[in-house]
Write a protein that holds these residues in place. Structure first.
Motif, short mmCIF file in Angstrom:
data_model
loop_
_atom_site.label_atom_id
_atom_site.label_comp_id
_atom_site.label_asym_id
_atom_site.label_seq_id
_atom_site.Cartn_x
_atom_site.Cartn_y
_atom_site.Cartn_z
N THR A 241 0.97 -1.33 -0.19
CA THR A 241 0.05 -0.17 -0.08
C THR A 241 0.85 1.33 -0.07
N PHE A 242 0.12 2.32 0.32
CA PHE A 242 1.19 3.59 0.25
C PHE A 242 1.90 3.65 1.46
N GLU A 243 1.45 3.02 2.51
CA GLU A 243 1.95 3.12 3.92
C GLU A 243 3.49 2.80 3.83
N THR A 244 4.29 3.49 4.72
CA THR A 244 5.76 3.36 4.73
C THR A 244 6.05 3.03 6.23
#
Length: 338
Positions: A241-244
């Motif tokens: 996903t876009f999470e880091t």
């Protein structure tokens, strides 16, 4: 469609129906469940004539399956599939625990790991002999020598060996050592490999691809089931996903969704799902709490010096404490933790 046999129907009656299916140029999959026997009919829908089967001896009813995945569907087999190999039991109210290092690095390392996870309560030993790595310069595994070391660890501890197979050409080799064949996330849609493990008689753990939808995941499992291997478990290991803040995003809602659609057991990989060892214990507890059927956890004698995935690997001490917490939750909600 599926042809549901009566409870008192003989095995011979079911096999006769299967022959009638074949005569129409369709593929029958006989599934002998605890409560009923069904014949899943796979092939061109235009050839599926319900009336030809409704009057066959032993047939109770003929149903149309709405899901694209036919054999994996709860419509085909309402009771949960249970995977059993050695002391490892996954599914049907049994929570199986598989633990060990990401990669087999040495005899000392894998034996120490096997002894420690066994003492903590695990019944399966994970460890990679063939390692798919993003960089071609990273450690690729010990290959057959690694498989031999895992087999030696099983000989001493009794733990079921769970290891990855990467190509159709390696299936026979890996199956000669392993108790569970793992299909990694990168290979979830390697259809030749899925068909190859579908032809073997060993349980298969299929990991979800990092960008795969639920339907794609279940249809990948269908490839294995369609070849005749009914011993398949699904592994949610996190999606991209876009999470880091984590290596991947671990969607535990997958457990509830999959259990509403399929009879196949669902295993959680909190190590890959988070990528950080300090987050793994709580995700292990959460995996039990959402009533998954098992978990696969990376555990290493010395994570800081691991040749792969050290950042997400638990020490022996932390894994033991994690198992104690998981057992409390399992006892509270009625799961049997293996």
């Amino acid at each position: 469609m599926i042809i549901v046999m009566r409870q008192d129907a003989s095995r011979e009656a079911a096999e006769d129906v299967a022959k009638r299916v074949e005569a129409l140029g369709l593929k029958p999959n006989l599934i002998f469940g605890e409560e009923r026997t069904v014949v899943a009919v796979i092939g061109d829908d235009r050839r599926k004539d319900r009336e030809k089967f409704e009057s066959c001896e032993g047939v109770d009813k003929v149903l149309t399956i709405l899901a694209e995945y036919k054999i994996a569907s709860l419509e085909t087999k309402p009771e949960p599939t249970v995977i059993r190999t050695h002391d490892l039991v996954i599914g049907g109210g049994n929570f199986g625990v598989i633990a060990g290092p990401c990669s087999v690095e040495s005899e000392e390392q894998i034996l120490a790991s096997a002894r420690a996870v066994k003492a903590a309560g695990a019944t399966g030993l994970r460890g990679g002999a063939f390692k798919p790595r993003t960089s071609p310069y990273s450690f690729q595994g010990m290959k057959e020598e690694g498989l031999k070391l895992m087999a030696a660890a099983r000989e001493e501890t009794g733990l079921a060996v769970v290891t990855e197979v990467m190509t159709p050409q390696h299936v026979d080799l890996v199956a000669s050592y392993a108790d569970v064949m793992q299909i990694g996330a990168r290979n979830m849609q390697n259809y030749h490999l899925l068909q190859a493990v579908g032809e073997c008689d060993k349980p298969v753990m299929l990991k979800r691809g990092a960008s795969a939808t639920m339907d794609e995941f279940l249809l990948a499992a269908e490839y294995i089931l369609d070849q005749g291997n009914q011993q398949v478990m699904l592994c949610e290991r996190g999606i991209r996903t876009f999470e880091t803040h984590t290596r991947f995003t671990l969607p535990l809602a997958s457990v509830a969704y999959l259990k509403s659609k399929t009879h196949l057991p669902v295993v959680i990989d909190p190590s890959h799902g988070t990528g950080h060892s300090n987050l793994v214990p709580s995700m292990c507890s959460a995996s039990v709490a959402v009533k998954a059927d098992g978990m696969i956890v990376e555990v290493h004698p010395d994570p800081s010096n691991a040749m792969s995935d050290g950042a997400q690997s638990l020490t022996f001490k932390v894994f033991e404490a994690t198992m104690q917490e998981c057992r409390k939750i399992a006892d509270a909600i009625g799961l049997t933790l293996h």
